[in-house]
Every structure is written in C-alpha cells, then in structure tokens.
Design a protein around this motif. Structure first.
Motif, PDB file in Angstrom:
ATOM      1  N   ALA A  23       0.830  -1.216   0.000  1.00 50.63           N
ATOM      2  CA  ALA A  23       0.000   0.000   0.000  1.00 50.63           C
ATOM      3  C   ALA A  23       0.859   1.258   0.000  1.00 50.63           C
ATOM      4  CB  ALA A  23      -0.946  -0.002   1.203  1.00 50.63           C
ATOM      5  N   GLN A  24       2.099   1.150   0.491  1.00 50.35           N
ATOM      6  CA  GLN A  24       3.030   2.301   0.489  1.00 50.35           C
ATOM      7  C   GLN A  24       4.087   2.123  -0.601  1.00 50.35           C
ATOM      8  OE1 GLN A  24       2.463   0.474   3.403  1.00 50.35           O
ATOM      9  NE2 GLN A  24       0.949   1.892   4.249  1.00 50.35           N
ATOM     10  N   LYS A  59       3.784  -3.461  -8.701  1.00 53.92           N
ATOM     11  CA  LYS A  59       3.799  -2.016  -8.955  1.00 53.92           C
ATOM     12  C   LYS A  59       5.091  -1.351  -8.485  1.00 53.92           C
ATOM     13  CE  LYS A  59       1.226   2.203  -8.814  1.00 53.92           C
ATOM     14  NZ  LYS A  59       0.316   3.088  -8.132  1.00 53.92           N
ATOM     15  N   ALA A  63       9.606   2.290  -3.602  1.00 52.66           N
ATOM     16  CA  ALA A  63       9.554   3.701  -4.039  1.00 52.66           C
ATOM     17  C   ALA A  63      10.429   4.592  -3.173  1.00 52.66           C
ATOM     18  CB  ALA A  63       8.116   4.193  -4.054  1.00 52.66           C
ATOM     19  N   GLY A  64      11.378   3.993  -2.461  1.00 53.50           N
ATOM     20  CA  GLY A  64      12.349   4.798  -1.725  1.00 53.50           C
ATOM     21  C   GLY A  64      12.216   4.674  -0.236  1.00 53.50           C
ATOM     22  N   ALA A  65      13.093   5.403   0.461  1.00 49.25           N
ATOM     23  CA  ALA A  65      12.983   5.468   1.920  1.00 49.25           C
ATOM     24  C   ALA A  65      11.639   6.112   2.253  1.00 49.25           C
ATOM     25  CB  ALA A  65      14.136   6.285   2.480  1.00 49.25           C
ATOM     26  N   ASP A  66      11.111   5.775   3.435  1.00 47.88           N
ATOM     27  CA  ASP A  66       9.770   6.234   3.822  1.00 47.88           C
ATOM     28  C   ASP A  66       9.805   7.737   4.142  1.00 47.88           C
ATOM     29  OD1 ASP A  66       7.411   6.870   5.263  1.00 47.88           O
ATOM     30  OD2 ASP A  66       7.128   4.729   5.680  1.00 47.88           O
ATOM     31  N   ILE A  67       9.184   8.514   3.265  1.00 46.14           N
ATOM     32  CA  ILE A  67       9.259   9.971   3.395  1.00 46.14           C
ATOM     33  C   ILE A  67       8.500  10.444   4.639  1.00 46.14           C
ATOM     34  CG2 ILE A  67       8.747  12.188   2.268  1.00 46.14           C
ATOM     35  CD1 ILE A  67       9.036  10.683  -0.442  1.00 46.14           C
ATOM     36  N   ILE A  84      20.529   5.026   7.885  1.00 50.98           N
ATOM     37  CA  ILE A  84      21.094   4.332   6.716  1.00 50.98           C
ATOM     38  C   ILE A  84      22.218   3.383   7.152  1.00 50.98           C
ATOM     39  CG2 ILE A  84      22.151   4.489   4.414  1.00 50.98           C
ATOM     40  CD1 ILE A  84      19.238   5.535   4.676  1.00 50.98           C
ATOM     41  N   TRP A  88      20.911  -0.437   6.583  1.00 53.64           N
ATOM     42  CA  TRP A  88      20.666  -0.514   5.141  1.00 53.64           C
ATOM     43  C   TRP A  88      21.705  -1.341   4.399  1.00 53.64           C
ATOM     44  CZ3 TRP A  88      17.400   2.160   1.413  1.00 53.64           C
ATOM     45  CH2 TRP A  88      16.274   2.746   2.010  1.00 53.64           C
ATOM     46  N   GLY A 109      15.984   5.239  -2.367  1.00 52.82           N
ATOM     47  CA  GLY A 109      16.561   4.109  -1.644  1.00 52.82           C
ATOM     48  C   GLY A 109      16.213   2.777  -2.278  1.00 52.82           C
ATOM     49  N   GLU A 132      15.612  12.091  -5.058  1.00 50.33           N
ATOM     50  CA  GLU A 132      15.772  12.753  -3.757  1.00 50.33           C
ATOM     51  C   GLU A 132      15.884  14.271  -3.883  1.00 50.33           C
ATOM     52  OE1 GLU A 132      17.425  10.014  -4.745  1.00 50.33           O
ATOM     53  OE2 GLU A 132      17.613   8.599  -3.068  1.00 50.33           O
TER      54      GLU A 132
HETATM   55  C1  HXC Z   1       6.396   7.114   1.892  1.00 47.43           C
HETATM   56  C2  HXC Z   1       5.314   6.631  -0.061  1.00 47.43           C
HETATM   57  C3  HXC Z   1       6.526   6.689  -0.771  1.00 47.43           C
HETATM   58  C4  HXC Z   1       7.713   6.967  -0.039  1.00 47.43           C
HETATM   59  C5  HXC Z   1       4.946   6.226  -2.157  1.00 47.43           C
HETATM   60  N1  HXC Z   1       4.354   6.344  -0.961  1.00 47.43           N
HETATM   61  N2  HXC Z   1       6.263   6.436  -2.066  1.00 47.43           N
HETATM   62  N3  HXC Z   1       5.250   6.840   1.260  1.00 47.43           N
HETATM   63  N4  HXC Z   1       7.576   7.185   1.292  1.00 47.43           N
HETATM   64  N5  HXC Z   1       8.922   7.014  -0.611  1.00 47.43           N
HETATM   65  C6  HXC Z   1       2.950   6.187  -0.635  1.00 47.43           C
HETATM   66  C7  HXC Z   1       2.141   7.392  -1.076  1.00 47.43           C
HETATM   67  O1  HXC Z   1       2.228   8.434  -0.134  1.00 47.43           O
HETATM   68  C8  HXC Z   1       0.760   6.796  -1.143  1.00 47.43           C
HETATM   69  O2  HXC Z   1       0.223   6.701   0.147  1.00 47.43           O
HETATM   70  C9  HXC Z   1       1.034   5.381  -1.646  1.00 47.43           C
HETATM   71  O3  HXC Z   1       2.380   5.121  -1.342  1.00 47.43           O
HETATM   72  C10 HXC Z   1       0.814   5.256  -3.132  1.00 47.43           C
HETATM   73  O4  HXC Z   1       1.596   6.242  -3.774  1.00 47.43           O
HETATM   74  P1  HXC Z   1       0.993   7.293  -4.825  1.00 47.43           P
HETATM   75  O5  HXC Z   1       1.894   8.465  -4.834  1.00 47.43           O
HETATM   76  O6  HXC Z   1      -0.451   7.534  -4.546  1.00 47.43           O
HETATM   77  O7  HXC Z   1       1.121   6.451  -6.178  1.00 47.43           O
HETATM   78  P2  HXC Z   1       1.342   6.998  -7.645  1.00 47.43           P
HETATM   79  O8  HXC Z   1       0.487   8.198  -7.909  1.00 47.43           O
HETATM   80  O9  HXC Z   1       1.184   5.805  -8.522  1.00 47.43           O
HETATM   81  O10 HXC Z   1       2.849   7.514  -7.692  1.00 47.43           O
HETATM   82  C11 HXC Z   1       3.907   6.597  -7.538  1.00 47.43           C
HETATM   83  C12 HXC Z   1       5.242   7.341  -7.299  1.00 47.43           C
HETATM   84  C13 HXC Z   1       5.069   8.314  -6.105  1.00 47.43           C
HETATM   85  C14 HXC Z   1       5.655   8.106  -8.555  1.00 47.43           C
HETATM   86  C15 HXC Z   1       6.298   6.273  -7.013  1.00 47.43           C
HETATM   87  O11 HXC Z   1       4.520   7.600  -4.998  1.00 47.43           O
HETATM   88  C16 HXC Z   1       6.341   8.924  -5.653  1.00 47.43           C
HETATM   89  O12 HXC Z   1       6.862   9.858  -6.272  1.00 47.43           O
HETATM   90  N6  HXC Z   1       6.855   8.478  -4.515  1.00 47.43           N
HETATM   91  C17 HXC Z   1       8.031   9.040  -3.862  1.00 47.43           C
HETATM   92  C18 HXC Z   1       9.279   8.648  -4.600  1.00 47.43           C
HETATM   93  C19 HXC Z   1      10.497   9.249  -3.953  1.00 47.43           C
HETATM   94  O13 HXC Z   1      10.639  10.476  -3.859  1.00 47.43           O
HETATM   95  N7  HXC Z   1      11.383   8.392  -3.507  1.00 47.43           N
HETATM   96  C20 HXC Z   1      12.634   8.835  -2.875  1.00 47.43           C
HETATM   97  C21 HXC Z   1      12.404   8.981  -1.411  1.00 47.43           C
HETATM   98  S1  HXC Z   1      13.788   9.646  -0.631  1.00 47.43           S
HETATM   99  P3  HXC Z   1      -1.292   7.111   0.480  1.00 47.43           P
HETATM  100  O14 HXC Z   1      -1.372   6.967   1.956  1.00 47.43           O
HETATM  101  O15 HXC Z   1      -1.474   8.500  -0.034  1.00 47.43           O
HETATM  102  O16 HXC Z   1      -2.088   6.096  -0.283  1.00 47.43           O
HETATM  103  C22 HXC Z   1      14.846   8.371  -0.460  1.00 47.43           C
HETATM  104  C23 HXC Z   1      16.063   8.751   0.288  1.00 47.43           C
HETATM  105  C24 HXC Z   1      17.086   7.708   0.214  1.00 47.43           C
HETATM  106  O17 HXC Z   1      14.626   7.295  -0.894  1.00 47.43           O
HETATM  107  C25 HXC Z   1      18.135   7.996   1.201  1.00 47.43           C
HETATM  108  C26 HXC Z   1      18.862   6.776   1.565  1.00 47.43           C
HETATM  109  C27 HXC Z   1      18.092   5.594   1.675  1.00 47.43           C
END
Ligand code: HXC
Length: 258
Positions: A23-24, A59, A63-67, A84, A88, A109, A132
């Motif tokens: 779901a996330q 799917k 999608a990365g570390a939990d924002i 990290i 990690w 991530g 990021e």
């Molecule tokens: C927390 C996340 C998440 C994330 C998705 N979700 N990615 N929650 N952290 N990284 C959650 C959304 O909030 C949403 O929750 C649910 O998952 C579905 O995502 P949607 O955005 O509704 O889906 P969609 O429109 O299909 O878009 C998909 C997506 C987008 C393009 C992948 O979710 C997105 O851009 N996600 C973030 C990607 C990102 O920036 N990753 C890097 C993070 S920083 P709800 O509750 O609304 O349903 C990182 C730092 C690394 O990784 C540092 C070292 C590890």
C-alpha cells in the motif's frame, strides 16, 4: 496482527525475499530494513540456499525510503541513530549472490537497494530513479557512487540532478540492468537464473562474486592479483575435481559445495 514486512520462502536451493508494504509502494522504513537484514543473514547462514532473489510487488520494487518517517527527522536524530548506516547495508555482508527482480518503481533508496544486489533483472514496466533532489536531499545509500559506476557520469548526473526516471529499456541500454523480461515472466526468469547459480559449486560462486566486486574497489593490477589467488585456491576444492571430471566423463557434475 501486523503484516510481515518481508516475506521469505524457498524454491529448491533459492531463497526468495519479497518486500511487503504494497500500500506504500514498499517505502523502506526502519522496521522493514531491520526485517530485511535479518532475513538476508538467515539465508546467508542456511546451507540449503545457494542464491537469493530480492523482489517487491508488481507495482513497486520500492519507491524509496519512507518519506513520512524521514520528514520530521533532525540532524541530531539521523546522526545519533546512524540513519542508513545502521541497517541498510546488511545486504553487503551477504556472500551468496543476491539478484534484484525489479517490477515497477525502484526509486531513491529502492534504486540504491537494487544496486546493492549483484545484478538486476527488470520487468518491462520497471522504472529507476534517484528523485531525492526533488524533496531537498540527495541519495544517501550509495546512489551517487554506484549509479555513475553502473551508467556513466553523464547519465548519473542527469538522473541525480533532475530526479527524472529511466524506463527499463533505457536502464538496459545504460548497463544498469542485466536483462529485461515481460512483467509476467519476471518471477520465473529470476528463479531460473537463481537456480542455475545455486546449482554451481558455492565456493566458486562466492569467489566469483568477491572477485567481480573487487573490480569496483581496487586497481586493475591488485584486482587481477586477487583474482589469481582465488582462482588458485579453488584447486583445493573437491568441486573443482568433480566439475572437471564430470566434463571429461560427459556428465553433469555432482557439486557438494566443498
Ligand atoms: C512514503 C510513499 C513513498 C515513499 C509512495 N508512498 N512512495 N510513502 N515514502 N517514498 C505512498 C504514497 O504516499 C501513497 O500513500 C502510496 O504510497 C501510493 O503512492 P501514490 O503516490 O499515490 O502512487 P502513484 O500516484 O502511482 O505515484 C507513484 C510514485 C510516487 C511516482 C512512485 O509515490 C512517488 O513519487 N513516490 C516518492 C518517490 C520518492 O521520492 N522516492 C525517494 C524517497 S527519498 P497514500 O497513503 O497516499 O495512499 C529516499 C532517500 C534515500 O529514498 C536515502 C537513503 C536511503
């Protein structure tokens, strides 16, 4: 009851780990990374496993570390908790090969975790990126180091500075992934590759992985010297005798992993 964050199963000598926060989109939080590390180390110890597959959902690989978990963190928090560094990189302690089977998003991530695996098999719907920069940070689990080694400086800079995604075809052309398969064949293709590897002599598999990794960590002269020592050392194994004998007798080898 809380869902298991990492599902673990075996197919023959292959261990399969599936990230399980669908779901996330498998956003990677602390509890998940703890669970993944523990599951990886358990498979590393298990003599009945010769190769590991790490995968996600249809799917998202991740999608990365939990924002939502990261947003309130302070410098003091991330430093004290060794964010990290603490959990990690457990995957880098695993000497058995780990194949990333990536469908959907492998971002931030998630992309970094895939790059910490030994090779990546991508579904045709896979998307890779280091976005990021769009949320005011930079990659923190090796993305700025492993991506340029995988795809060249120019493409890595493009990805890290614009935050854009690469599709599976671009990722294959750039050398980030070893092969692309139709999404519905990903699991089988990864399992077939892992089964082939798990059928080899484990000491030679471990030596091969270690030697290829040296190519990214040392000079050519040192790397070749390291390879030569490992190559010579494998002549001390039973499996070298058996592998070559089986070839000469035109039969399949019966490797005992010793
Ligand atoms: C927390 C996340 C998440 C994330 C998705 N979700 N990615 N929650 N952290 N990284 C959650 C959304 O909030 C949403 O929750 C649910 O998952 C579905 O995502 P949607 O955005 O509704 O889906 P969609 O429109 O299909 O878009 C998909 C997506 C987008 C393009 C992948 O979710 C997105 O851009 N996600 C973030 C990607 C990102 O920036 N990753 C890097 C993070 S920083 P709800 O509750 O609304 O349903 C990182 C730092 C690394 O990784 C540092 C070292 C590890």
């Amino acid at each position: 009851m809380q869902e298991e964050l990492v599902l673990s199963r075996k197919e023959g000598r292959v261990g399969i780990l599936q990230l399980n926060r669908p779901a996330q989109l498998n956003a990677l939080n602390d509890a998940l990374m703890d669970a993944l590390g523990a599951a990886l180390l358990a498979m590393e110890k298990d003599d009945a496993i010769g190769c590991i597959i790490l995968t996600g959902s249809a799917k998202a690989f991740a999608a990365g570390a939990d924002i939502s978990a990261m947003q309130p963190m302070t410098l003091s928090d991330v430093t004290r908790n060794n964010f990290i560094g603490r959990n990690w990189e457990t995957i880098l302690q695993v000497r058995k090969p780990v194949i990333a089977a990536v469908a959907g998003y492998a971002l931030g991530g998630g992309c970094e975790l895939a790059m910490m695996c030994d090779f990546i098999i991508a579904a045709d719907n896979a998307k890779f990126g280091q976005p990021e920069i769009k949320i005011g940070i930079i990659p923190g689990a090796g993305g700025t180091q492993r991506l340029p080694r995988a795809v060249s400086k120019s493409k890595a800079m493009d990805m890290v500075l614009t935050g854009r995604m690469m599709d599976a075809q671009e990722a294959e052309r750039a050398g980030l992934v070893s092969r692309i398969v139709p999404a519905d064949k990903l699991e089988q293709e990864a399992l077939d590759a892992a089964t082939i590897i798990a059928g080899m002599s484990l000491p030679s598999v471990i030596a091969a992985k270690e030697a290829v990794n040296r190519a990214y960590e040392t000079t050519l002269t040192e790397g070749v010297r390291f390879e030569r020592r490992s190559f010579h050392a494998l002549f001390a194994t039973q499996d070298q005798k058996e592998g070559m004998k089986a070839f000469l007798e035109k039969r399949k080898p019966d490797f005992r992993h010793e």
